[in-house]
Design a protein around this motif. Structure first.
Motif, PDB file in Angstrom:
ATOM      1  N   LYS A  68     -10.151   5.866 -19.174  1.00 20.82           N
ATOM      2  CA  LYS A  68     -10.954   5.606 -17.985  1.00 20.82           C
ATOM      3  C   LYS A  68     -12.172   4.778 -18.365  1.00 20.82           C
ATOM      4  O   LYS A  68     -12.900   5.123 -19.292  1.00 20.82           O
ATOM      5  CB  LYS A  68     -11.386   6.928 -17.367  1.00 20.82           C
ATOM      6  CG  LYS A  68     -11.944   6.818 -15.983  1.00 20.82           C
ATOM      7  CD  LYS A  68     -12.287   8.198 -15.470  1.00 20.82           C
ATOM      8  CE  LYS A  68     -12.072   8.263 -14.000  1.00 20.82           C
ATOM      9  NZ  LYS A  68     -12.372   9.583 -13.450  1.00 20.82           N
ATOM     10  N   ASP A  69     -12.367   3.685 -17.654  1.00 15.87           N
ATOM     11  CA  ASP A  69     -13.553   2.862 -17.842  1.00 15.87           C
ATOM     12  C   ASP A  69     -14.726   3.588 -17.189  1.00 15.87           C
ATOM     13  O   ASP A  69     -14.708   3.875 -15.997  1.00 15.87           O
ATOM     14  CB  ASP A  69     -13.341   1.483 -17.211  1.00 15.87           C
ATOM     15  CG  ASP A  69     -14.487   0.532 -17.484  1.00 15.87           C
ATOM     16  OD1 ASP A  69     -15.370   0.894 -18.290  1.00 15.87           O
ATOM     17  OD2 ASP A  69     -14.481  -0.564 -16.908  1.00 15.87           O
ATOM     18  N   LYS A  70     -15.750   3.888 -17.962  1.00 16.77           N
ATOM     19  CA  LYS A  70     -16.861   4.697 -17.457  1.00 16.77           C
ATOM     20  C   LYS A  70     -17.716   3.951 -16.444  1.00 16.77           C
ATOM     21  O   LYS A  70     -18.268   4.554 -15.534  1.00 16.77           O
ATOM     22  CB  LYS A  70     -17.722   5.176 -18.617  1.00 16.77           C
ATOM     23  CG  LYS A  70     -16.994   6.154 -19.496  1.00 16.77           C
ATOM     24  CD  LYS A  70     -17.853   6.623 -20.633  1.00 16.77           C
ATOM     25  CE  LYS A  70     -17.067   7.589 -21.504  1.00 16.77           C
ATOM     26  NZ  LYS A  70     -17.807   8.022 -22.674  1.00 16.77           N
ATOM     27  N   ASN A  72     -16.710   1.242 -14.355  1.00 21.30           N
ATOM     28  CA  ASN A  72     -16.016   0.906 -13.102  1.00 21.30           C
ATOM     29  C   ASN A  72     -15.125   2.027 -12.579  1.00 21.30           C
ATOM     30  O   ASN A  72     -14.539   1.893 -11.503  1.00 21.30           O
ATOM     31  CB  ASN A  72     -15.165  -0.347 -13.305  1.00 21.30           C
ATOM     32  CG  ASN A  72     -16.016  -1.529 -13.714  1.00 21.30           C
ATOM     33  OD1 ASN A  72     -17.183  -1.609 -13.340  1.00 21.30           O
ATOM     34  ND2 ASN A  72     -15.448  -2.432 -14.485  1.00 21.30           N
ATOM     35  N   ASN A  73     -14.993   3.119 -13.356  1.00 20.19           N
ATOM     36  CA  ASN A  73     -14.167   4.249 -12.951  1.00 20.19           C
ATOM     37  C   ASN A  73     -12.722   3.834 -12.689  1.00 20.19           C
ATOM     38  O   ASN A  73     -12.115   4.240 -11.708  1.00 20.19           O
ATOM     39  CB  ASN A  73     -14.778   4.949 -11.729  1.00 20.19           C
ATOM     40  CG  ASN A  73     -14.350   6.401 -11.661  1.00 20.19           C
ATOM     41  OD1 ASN A  73     -13.885   6.975 -12.649  1.00 20.19           O
ATOM     42  ND2 ASN A  73     -14.506   6.995 -10.500  1.00 20.19           N
ATOM     43  N   VAL A  74     -12.181   2.998 -13.588  1.00 23.50           N
ATOM     44  CA  VAL A  74     -10.828   2.468 -13.444  1.00 23.50           C
ATOM     45  C   VAL A  74     -10.015   2.883 -14.662  1.00 23.50           C
ATOM     46  O   VAL A  74     -10.506   2.870 -15.788  1.00 23.50           O
ATOM     47  CB  VAL A  74     -10.872   0.919 -13.345  1.00 23.50           C
ATOM     48  CG1 VAL A  74      -9.474   0.349 -13.271  1.00 23.50           C
ATOM     49  CG2 VAL A  74     -11.694   0.502 -12.148  1.00 23.50           C
ATOM     50  N   LEU A  75      -8.772   3.259 -14.439  1.00 24.32           N
ATOM     51  CA  LEU A  75      -7.877   3.589 -15.541  1.00 24.32           C
ATOM     52  C   LEU A  75      -7.250   2.326 -16.112  1.00 24.32           C
ATOM     53  O   LEU A  75      -6.866   1.425 -15.370  1.00 24.32           O
ATOM     54  CB  LEU A  75      -6.761   4.525 -15.077  1.00 24.32           C
ATOM     55  CG  LEU A  75      -7.138   5.985 -14.855  1.00 24.32           C
ATOM     56  CD1 LEU A  75      -5.944   6.738 -14.306  1.00 24.32           C
ATOM     57  CD2 LEU A  75      -7.615   6.627 -16.138  1.00 24.32           C
ATOM     58  N   PHE A  76      -7.132   2.267 -17.442  1.00 25.88           N
ATOM     59  CA  PHE A  76      -6.440   1.166 -18.093  1.00 25.88           C
ATOM     60  C   PHE A  76      -5.775   1.709 -19.348  1.00 25.88           C
ATOM     61  O   PHE A  76      -6.036   2.824 -19.784  1.00 25.88           O
ATOM     62  CB  PHE A  76      -7.392   0.015 -18.421  1.00 25.88           C
ATOM     63  CG  PHE A  76      -8.471   0.359 -19.409  1.00 25.88           C
ATOM     64  CD1 PHE A  76      -8.279   0.118 -20.764  1.00 25.88           C
ATOM     65  CD2 PHE A  76      -9.670   0.910 -18.998  1.00 25.88           C
ATOM     66  CE1 PHE A  76      -9.252   0.432 -21.682  1.00 25.88           C
ATOM     67  CE2 PHE A  76     -10.651   1.225 -19.904  1.00 25.88           C
ATOM     68  CZ  PHE A  76     -10.454   0.988 -21.255  1.00 25.88           C
ATOM     69  N   THR A  77      -4.880   0.924 -19.929  1.00 29.34           N
ATOM     70  CA  THR A  77      -4.174   1.326 -21.134  1.00 29.34           C
ATOM     71  C   THR A  77      -4.843   0.697 -22.339  1.00 29.34           C
ATOM     72  O   THR A  77      -5.125  -0.492 -22.359  1.00 29.34           O
ATOM     73  CB  THR A  77      -2.704   0.884 -21.066  1.00 29.34           C
ATOM     74  OG1 THR A  77      -2.115   1.475 -19.910  1.00 29.34           O
ATOM     75  CG2 THR A  77      -1.946   1.328 -22.297  1.00 29.34           C
ATOM     76  N   SER A  78      -5.080   1.526 -23.355  1.00 28.15           N
ATOM     77  CA  SER A  78      -5.722   1.055 -24.570  1.00 28.15           C
ATOM     78  C   SER A  78      -5.062   1.726 -25.769  1.00 28.15           C
ATOM     79  O   SER A  78      -4.516   2.821 -25.649  1.00 28.15           O
ATOM     80  CB  SER A  78      -7.205   1.393 -24.527  1.00 28.15           C
ATOM     81  OG  SER A  78      -7.842   0.945 -25.682  1.00 28.15           O
ATOM     82  N   TYR A  79      -5.088   1.072 -26.912  1.00 25.74           N
ATOM     83  CA  TYR A  79      -4.564   1.664 -28.140  1.00 25.74           C
ATOM     84  C   TYR A  79      -5.625   2.589 -28.714  1.00 25.74           C
ATOM     85  O   TYR A  79      -6.664   2.145 -29.196  1.00 25.74           O
ATOM     86  CB  TYR A  79      -4.197   0.579 -29.146  1.00 25.74           C
ATOM     87  CG  TYR A  79      -2.880  -0.040 -28.860  1.00 25.74           C
ATOM     88  CD1 TYR A  79      -2.760  -1.061 -27.932  1.00 25.74           C
ATOM     89  CD2 TYR A  79      -1.734   0.416 -29.477  1.00 25.74           C
ATOM     90  CE1 TYR A  79      -1.545  -1.626 -27.639  1.00 25.74           C
ATOM     91  CE2 TYR A  79      -0.507  -0.152 -29.204  1.00 25.74           C
ATOM     92  CZ  TYR A  79      -0.418  -1.169 -28.290  1.00 25.74           C
ATOM     93  OH  TYR A  79       0.795  -1.714 -28.007  1.00 25.74           O
ATOM     94  N   LEU A  80      -5.361   3.880 -28.662  1.00 27.25           N
ATOM     95  CA  LEU A  80      -6.321   4.873 -29.120  1.00 27.25           C
ATOM     96  C   LEU A  80      -5.664   5.835 -30.100  1.00 27.25           C
ATOM     97  O   LEU A  80      -4.460   6.092 -30.020  1.00 27.25           O
ATOM     98  CB  LEU A  80      -6.881   5.650 -27.930  1.00 27.25           C
ATOM     99  CG  LEU A  80      -7.674   4.840 -26.918  1.00 27.25           C
ATOM    100  CD1 LEU A  80      -8.027   5.694 -25.723  1.00 27.25           C
ATOM    101  CD2 LEU A  80      -8.925   4.281 -27.559  1.00 27.25           C
TER     102      LEU A  80
END
Length: 194
Positions: A68-70, A72-80
């Motif tokens: 979750k982007d803190k 913009n409050n948007v979900l995205f996919t990231s390599y974590l």
């Protein structure tokens, strides 16, 4: 290190492989040695729209995860990173090797002092990333302590392991600093039937 991939299709696989190559170069530049191919294992997985890769390094699995982007409050996919399956099984084997059931003649404080140093190391290393995956490991540890309580106390022995979970949850509320993993928030819980 997080890598965002915005485009769909075959380019995602190329971007992921390039990111993995950059990680390898960064590790080599920092002087970290890799142990052959098992240290960095690429595996291709297909999803609905794109191909993605994951790899294991230093006990963590790096793979696409929802974030979750803190701002913009948007979900995205990231390599974590999160704890790898191999590390989880290693921790489970260590918990099993403690053989807590054989410590039924010892007190709960002794069991806490017996395991706290090792658990502190696990939490400091694996607890930084992928807390959802690591919570499962701590739940397994709490379950093992509940089985210890079931072998120690007759009133818990006659009932199922759920009663030992209730007992352990009560102890964690009365003495939250007894076990290190309780101090940092991995407390046992038991749902009551309504």
């Amino acid at each position: 290190m997080a890598v965002r991939c915005r485009s769909l299709g075959v380019t995602i696989e190329r971007v992921a492989k390039r990111a993995a190559d950059l990680v390898v170069v960064a590790f080599v530049m920092l002087g970290l040695l890799m142990r052959g191919e098992s240290a960095l294992k690429m595996s291709s997985r297909s999803s609905e729209h794109y191909h993605c890769t994951s790899f294991d390094y230093l006990g963590f699995t790096f793979r696409p995860r929802a974030t979750k982007d803190k701002r913009n409050n948007v979900l995205f996919t990231s390599y974590l990173p999160a704890i790898s399956k191999k590390s989880v099984s290693s921790i489970h084997e260590t918990i099993k090797s403690w053989n807590l059931k054989c410590l039924h003649n010892r007190s709960l404080r002794f069991v806490a002092s017996y395991i706290n140093d090792v658990v502190r190391g696990w939490i400091n290393y694996y607890g930084k990333f992928g807390k959802t995956e690591f919570w499962k490991v701590m739940f397994h540890l709490n379950r093992s302590i509940a089985y210890w309580a079931k072998t120690k106390y007759k009133r818990l022995r006659r009932r199922g392991v759920i009663s030992a979970h209730y007992w352990l949850a009560g102890i964690s509320q009365k003495a939250p600093n007894l076990f290190y993993h309780w101090q940092v928030g991995y407390v046992p819980y038991a749902h009551r039937k309504k």
